[in-house]
Design a protein around this motif. Sequence first.
Motif, PDB file in Angstrom:
ATOM      1  N   TRP A  23      -8.162   3.118   1.077  1.00  0.00           N
ATOM      2  CA  TRP A  23      -7.007   2.403   0.531  1.00  0.00           C
ATOM      3  C   TRP A  23      -6.313   1.574   1.616  1.00  0.00           C
ATOM      4  O   TRP A  23      -6.095   0.370   1.476  1.00  0.00           O
ATOM      5  CB  TRP A  23      -6.041   3.412  -0.083  1.00  0.00           C
TER       6      TRP A  23
ATOM      7  N   PRO B  68       0.809  -1.225   0.000  1.00  0.00           N
ATOM      8  CA  PRO B  68       0.000   0.000   0.000  1.00  0.00           C
ATOM      9  C   PRO B  68       0.839   1.272   0.000  1.00  0.00           C
ATOM     10  O   PRO B  68       0.314   2.357  -0.256  1.00  0.00           O
ATOM     11  CB  PRO B  68      -0.822  -0.119   1.295  1.00  0.00           C
TER      12      PRO B  68
ATOM     13  N   LEU C 238      -8.004   7.884   0.765  1.00  0.00           N
ATOM     14  CA  LEU C 238      -6.795   7.363   1.390  1.00  0.00           C
ATOM     15  C   LEU C 238      -7.128   6.398   2.528  1.00  0.00           C
ATOM     16  O   LEU C 238      -6.485   5.350   2.680  1.00  0.00           O
ATOM     17  CB  LEU C 238      -5.943   8.514   1.932  1.00  0.00           C
TER      18      LEU C 238
ATOM     19  N   LEU D  62       4.207   7.892   2.717  1.00  0.00           N
ATOM     20  CA  LEU D  62       3.553   6.591   2.554  1.00  0.00           C
ATOM     21  C   LEU D  62       4.431   5.477   3.118  1.00  0.00           C
ATOM     22  O   LEU D  62       3.950   4.565   3.802  1.00  0.00           O
ATOM     23  CB  LEU D  62       3.275   6.323   1.074  1.00  0.00           C
TER      24      LEU D  62
ATOM     25  N   ASN E  64       0.904   2.052  -7.158  1.00  0.00           N
ATOM     26  CA  ASN E  64      -0.302   1.292  -6.848  1.00  0.00           C
ATOM     27  C   ASN E  64      -1.430   2.229  -6.424  1.00  0.00           C
ATOM     28  O   ASN E  64      -2.575   2.097  -6.864  1.00  0.00           O
ATOM     29  CB  ASN E  64      -0.031   0.291  -5.728  1.00  0.00           C
ATOM     30  N   LEU E  65      -1.097   3.175  -5.560  1.00  0.00           N
ATOM     31  CA  LEU E  65      -2.100   4.110  -5.050  1.00  0.00           C
ATOM     32  C   LEU E  65      -2.691   4.963  -6.165  1.00  0.00           C
ATOM     33  O   LEU E  65      -3.895   5.233  -6.172  1.00  0.00           O
ATOM     34  CB  LEU E  65      -1.465   5.003  -3.981  1.00  0.00           C
TER      35      LEU E  65
ATOM     36  N   TYR F 151      -5.664   3.279  -7.866  1.00  0.00           N
ATOM     37  CA  TYR F 151      -6.862   3.244  -7.015  1.00  0.00           C
ATOM     38  C   TYR F 151      -7.502   4.627  -6.917  1.00  0.00           C
ATOM     39  O   TYR F 151      -8.727   4.768  -7.007  1.00  0.00           O
ATOM     40  CB  TYR F 151      -6.480   2.739  -5.624  1.00  0.00           C
TER      41      TYR F 151
END
Length: 433
Positions: free
Chosen positions: A236, A202, A233, A402, A207-208, A211
């Motif tokens: 996620w 994540p 967020l 992140l 990747n984020l 999404y």
Amino acid sequence: MISRRDMLRTAGLTGLGLAVAACGRGFGGGGSEAASGKIQLNMVWWGDAFRAQKTQAALDLFMKANPGITIKTEYQDSGPYKDKLATRFAAGNPPDLMMMRMDSLREYADRKSLLNLNDHPGIVDTANLSQAAVNLTKVGDAVYGIPSGLNAIGFIVNKTITDQYGVTIPDGATWTWQDLAKFAKEVTDKSGKKVYGTLVDPATLANLVVYVSQQGEDLFTADGKFGVSEATLTAWFQMFEDMRKEGGFPPAGFVETTGSSPDQSYIAKGSVASQIIPSNGLLGYNKVSGGNLVLLGIPGEATAKRRGTNIGTPALWSIAASSKHPKEALQLLNFLINDVEANKAMGTTRGVPASTVVADAIKPTMEKDDQVATDYLIGLQKQTLVAVPPYPKGASGIQDELTAVAPEVEHGRLTPAEAAKKVIEAATKALSQ
């Protein structure tokens, strides 16, 4: 040592001791004219000696066709490349042609340090580039280079594992994130936790981004602000924590320090059945995972508000605005992008060729897995993709945050909502500097 999170974040996206003619590791500057009186171009990139060897093979073809031009090539490891290139520009001695990092593009463009290809029409043929590929090169209406190769993230599933435990692989064109969770739990349950169903990091920005786009939001707004809502967020982070509680996702602490190569990955070890990889990593991952990997699209693409997957590039081939030989540098750029034999020589060391015509032409010369990855890229470019603006200055601070908060959520020290707030606070601060 490199953490597994770093591996998931970087494996396959970028690139030893071979000697390559006219090519050196590290760079400090190149002349304008060779001793023979020929025009000399200086070209720099990051990578290893294998990439240098493949690139030199293409450049030899160019110099044979253009005997009045020589090319001095220099390369650097990816880590120090950014600083070394900045030093060259600061010293007033930039290379003629260079790999331009995507996270540096806006900064160099804003300083007018790169040649705008729109000001030199008719030299670099972009007719066979998809709109998605062209969008990668633009800051505003200006075009500051051509992708050195194309890439995208995709989802791999080890069919040997799913066959062993009688689990059906979902339809990669239509599956949802909920389907992924169901699939992952089934693998874990049927294997008796010998294999976990999936491992997705994540904390990986790539990747984020997918999404976020699927939710109808943009990572960055057109004016360079952070565009992701707290709700998105939170969802996620919560999605993976829910998978972890159900058992389809590995437990907290499962990810350990490891190397960054595919052979050291958890899918190669057989302890997970699926994960996200850069599409040009399929060949390497398949070789070390038993040769039975299936490449799927990212979950959620068919049912989301809009498609989230987009094509990317490790870097652009860009030309310095102050190059003393812009015409010849443009000729070289056109050759690297559009010459079939040159691209056969380079292979897919930087991803799939940006020209769809060239990609189709060299596909028969590729290994099977590279052909699959190329078809995946070509198919994506036929879709309606969301244009992603160049990352603004300070964007690296978001990845840093992140990376910091994801393990805190994993170990229960932060809730998904708390992590979301921290990312937004860090992003706002980083982009305002």
